[in-house]
Design a protein around this motif. Structure first.
Motif: not given
Length: 216
Positions: A133-141, A207-214
């Motif tokens: 839903a709009p305003g929620g977040r997604v994170a990739l590790l 060795y790890l990259g963590l990207l997140s966004g709204t």
């Protein structure tokens, strides 16, 4: 995806041990924090494997929230259901392709160590963002090579990991690593396009990259 299902089905128990190894929990904790979850939220983990992140997510959404784990491999989900800390009334497991998740209007999506295995990672990220839903977040590790000059020996271990993460393909070691890194890069680029309030950090010496966004 059939090759991946067969591969991870055979190695579910070994995968569970690696996913729960000492030190890994702190990385998963940071990824869960990146979602900015609140009590009562519904969070979905795409490619949840044996549920190593589930207890961390449940702590953040509380007894009024829900945790949904999506994975294509039945043996992985069976293993998750065997662990009391990863089960309960507010935890649900769904056998489905994480690139086409059967969920909508959730509060957050987490994907750890899976973006590099999809043939079309941009489409997978689009599906995840569309599920939120709009305003929620997604994170990739994701794993990646470290740029440190001292990291050359450990980068060989990275290449070994990549070969295990790309079951069923017939590529050279270099091709495996290059294809994996390209897919991770594409996934990150698409998440950048689809979100605002983005945060990126490196862990484990790069060795790890963590990207997140709204999601907007």
């Amino acid at each position: 995806m059939t090759d991946a299902r067969s591969f991870y089905g055979r190695w579910a128990r070994v995968y569970d041990w690696l996913a729960s190894a000492p030190g890994v929990a702190s990385w998963r904790d940071r990824a869960a924090d990146a979602l900015a979850l609140r009590p009562g939220d519904t969070v979905v983990e795409m490619g949840c494997g044996t549920g190593a992140n589930v207890s961390l997510l449940r702590e953040r959404v509380g007894p009024s929230g829900r945790v949904v784990g999506v994975d294509v491999t039945r043996e992985m989900l069976d293993r998750a259901r065997e662990r009391p800390a990863r089960t309960g009334e507010t935890i649900h497991y769904v056998q489905a392709d994480a690139a086409r998740p059967p969920v909508r209007e959730v509060d957050a999506v987490l994907a750890t160590f899976v973006a590099g295995i999809f043939e079309d990672p941009a489409a997978a990220v689009d599906a995840w963002c569309d599920s939120v839903a709009p305003g929620g977040r997604v994170a990739l590790l994701n794993f990646q090579r470290s740029p440190s000059a001292l990291a050359a020996p450990l980068n060989l271990a990275f290449e070994g990991f990549v070969r295990l993460s790309a079951p069923g393909t017939r590529l050279s070691r270099r091709s495996h690593a290059s294809a994996f890194e390209r897919r991770v890069r594409v996934a990150r680029e698409r998440l950048t396009e689809r979100t605002v309030d983005r945060r990126y950090e490196t862990l484990a010496g790069g060795y790890l990259g963590l990207l997140s966004g709204t999601v907007v």
